[in-house]
Design a protein around this motif. Sequence first.
Motif, PDB file in Angstrom:
ATOM      1  N   GLU A   5      50.509  45.882  42.676  1.00  0.00           N
ATOM      2  CA  GLU A   5      49.735  45.721  41.448  1.00  0.00           C
ATOM      3  C   GLU A   5      50.420  46.419  40.279  1.00  0.00           C
ATOM      4  O   GLU A   5      50.475  45.887  39.168  1.00  0.00           O
ATOM      5  CB  GLU A   5      48.333  46.276  41.634  1.00  0.00           C
ATOM      6  N   THR A   6      50.952  47.595  40.525  1.00  0.00           N
ATOM      7  CA  THR A   6      51.637  48.343  39.475  1.00  0.00           C
ATOM      8  C   THR A   6      52.886  47.604  39.000  1.00  0.00           C
ATOM      9  O   THR A   6      53.146  47.505  37.797  1.00  0.00           O
ATOM     10  CB  THR A   6      52.019  49.740  39.986  1.00  0.00           C
ATOM     11  N   VAL A   7      53.649  47.066  39.947  1.00  0.00           N
ATOM     12  CA  VAL A   7      54.887  46.347  39.595  1.00  0.00           C
ATOM     13  C   VAL A   7      54.565  45.087  38.796  1.00  0.00           C
ATOM     14  O   VAL A   7      55.212  44.809  37.778  1.00  0.00           O
ATOM     15  CB  VAL A   7      55.694  46.020  40.869  1.00  0.00           C
ATOM     16  N   LEU A   8      53.577  44.326  39.241  1.00  0.00           N
ATOM     17  CA  LEU A   8      53.220  43.101  38.516  1.00  0.00           C
ATOM     18  C   LEU A   8      52.691  43.404  37.121  1.00  0.00           C
ATOM     19  O   LEU A   8      53.005  42.690  36.160  1.00  0.00           O
ATOM     20  CB  LEU A   8      52.198  42.297  39.315  1.00  0.00           C
ATOM     21  N   GLY A   9      51.901  44.458  36.981  1.00  0.00           N
ATOM     22  CA  GLY A   9      51.411  44.849  35.660  1.00  0.00           C
ATOM     23  C   GLY A   9      52.538  45.286  34.745  1.00  0.00           C
ATOM     24  O   GLY A   9      52.578  44.915  33.563  1.00  0.00           O
ATOM     25  N   ALA A  10      53.469  46.058  35.283  1.00  0.00           N
ATOM     26  CA  ALA A  10      54.609  46.522  34.480  1.00  0.00           C
ATOM     27  C   ALA A  10      55.514  45.355  34.077  1.00  0.00           C
ATOM     28  O   ALA A  10      56.014  45.314  32.939  1.00  0.00           O
ATOM     29  CB  ALA A  10      55.402  47.563  35.256  1.00  0.00           C
ATOM     30  N   LEU A  44      48.758  36.638  35.791  1.00  0.00           N
ATOM     31  CA  LEU A  44      47.910  35.907  36.736  1.00  0.00           C
ATOM     32  C   LEU A  44      48.141  36.383  38.165  1.00  0.00           C
ATOM     33  O   LEU A  44      47.197  36.495  38.949  1.00  0.00           O
ATOM     34  CB  LEU A  44      48.145  34.409  36.614  1.00  0.00           C
ATOM     35  N   ALA A  45      49.396  36.662  38.518  1.00  0.00           N
ATOM     36  CA  ALA A  45      49.688  37.183  39.854  1.00  0.00           C
ATOM     37  C   ALA A  45      49.050  38.558  40.042  1.00  0.00           C
ATOM     38  O   ALA A  45      48.502  38.863  41.110  1.00  0.00           O
ATOM     39  CB  ALA A  45      51.196  37.261  40.068  1.00  0.00           C
ATOM     40  N   PHE A  46      49.094  39.390  39.005  1.00  0.00           N
ATOM     41  CA  PHE A  46      48.455  40.706  39.059  1.00  0.00           C
ATOM     42  C   PHE A  46      46.955  40.568  39.285  1.00  0.00           C
ATOM     43  O   PHE A  46      46.372  41.261  40.125  1.00  0.00           O
ATOM     44  CB  PHE A  46      48.729  41.466  37.756  1.00  0.00           C
ATOM     45  N   MET A  47      46.315  39.658  38.551  1.00  0.00           N
ATOM     46  CA  MET A  47      44.876  39.465  38.691  1.00  0.00           C
ATOM     47  C   MET A  47      44.523  38.938  40.076  1.00  0.00           C
ATOM     48  O   MET A  47      43.517  39.335  40.663  1.00  0.00           O
ATOM     49  CB  MET A  47      44.374  38.521  37.599  1.00  0.00           C
ATOM     50  N   TYR A  48      45.358  38.054  40.629  1.00  0.00           N
ATOM     51  CA  TYR A  48      45.104  37.519  41.962  1.00  0.00           C
ATOM     52  C   TYR A  48      45.228  38.607  43.028  1.00  0.00           C
ATOM     53  O   TYR A  48      44.357  38.746  43.886  1.00  0.00           O
ATOM     54  CB  TYR A  48      46.077  36.379  42.262  1.00  0.00           C
ATOM     55  N   VAL A  49      46.300  39.385  42.961  1.00  0.00           N
ATOM     56  CA  VAL A  49      46.523  40.443  43.961  1.00  0.00           C
ATOM     57  C   VAL A  49      45.420  41.488  43.868  1.00  0.00           C
ATOM     58  O   VAL A  49      44.909  41.955  44.884  1.00  0.00           O
ATOM     59  CB  VAL A  49      47.919  41.072  43.771  1.00  0.00           C
ATOM     60  N   ARG A  50      45.026  41.833  42.667  1.00  0.00           N
ATOM     61  CA  ARG A  50      43.957  42.822  42.497  1.00  0.00           C
ATOM     62  C   ARG A  50      42.619  42.286  43.009  1.00  0.00           C
ATOM     63  O   ARG A  50      41.844  43.009  43.626  1.00  0.00           O
ATOM     64  CB  ARG A  50      43.847  43.215  41.039  1.00  0.00           C
ATOM     65  N   GLY A  51      42.336  41.015  42.770  1.00  0.00           N
ATOM     66  CA  GLY A  51      41.106  40.415  43.262  1.00  0.00           C
ATOM     67  C   GLY A  51      41.053  40.360  44.777  1.00  0.00           C
ATOM     68  O   GLY A  51      40.021  40.622  45.387  1.00  0.00           O
ATOM     69  N   VAL A  52      42.178  40.026  45.394  1.00  0.00           N
ATOM     70  CA  VAL A  52      42.236  40.013  46.852  1.00  0.00           C
ATOM     71  C   VAL A  52      42.030  41.418  47.397  1.00  0.00           C
ATOM     72  O   VAL A  52      41.316  41.623  48.380  1.00  0.00           O
ATOM     73  CB  VAL A  52      43.586  39.428  47.329  1.00  0.00           C
ATOM     74  N   HIS A  53      42.629  42.400  46.731  1.00  0.00           N
ATOM     75  CA  HIS A  53      42.510  43.793  47.174  1.00  0.00           C
ATOM     76  C   HIS A  53      41.075  44.308  47.029  1.00  0.00           C
ATOM     77  O   HIS A  53      40.576  45.012  47.905  1.00  0.00           O
ATOM     78  CB  HIS A  53      43.469  44.678  46.376  1.00  0.00           C
ATOM     79  N   LEU A  54      40.397  43.943  45.954  1.00  0.00           N
ATOM     80  CA  LEU A  54      39.037  44.424  45.723  1.00  0.00           C
ATOM     81  C   LEU A  54      38.007  43.720  46.601  1.00  0.00           C
ATOM     82  O   LEU A  54      36.975  44.305  46.928  1.00  0.00           O
ATOM     83  CB  LEU A  54      38.663  44.264  44.250  1.00  0.00           C
TER      84      LEU A  54
END
Length: 74
Positions: A5-10, A44-54
């Motif tokens: 998540e950090t890498v995708l956000g950065a 969008l990839a960040f939002m997807y990964v974060r949603g799956v994680h949450l």
Amino acid sequence: MKVSETVLGALSIGCLILWVLEFRRTGTFGEHYWLIMLCLAFLLAFMYVRGVHLNRPAQKPSVPVKQSKRKKKK
């Protein structure tokens, strides 16, 4: 927050900054359109990964927790 998540956000923020700098340098939108699309793809990839994680169910503790017995007051 996980490393992915950090890498995708950065990466998303980095592409946005590069796009702004290139837009200021050249003054044309069309030449660096790919940077803004890359920024949106990372976002969008960040939002997807974060949603799956949450949405992943939390792990249950290995030792069950006893509930206290409380008496009701009348």
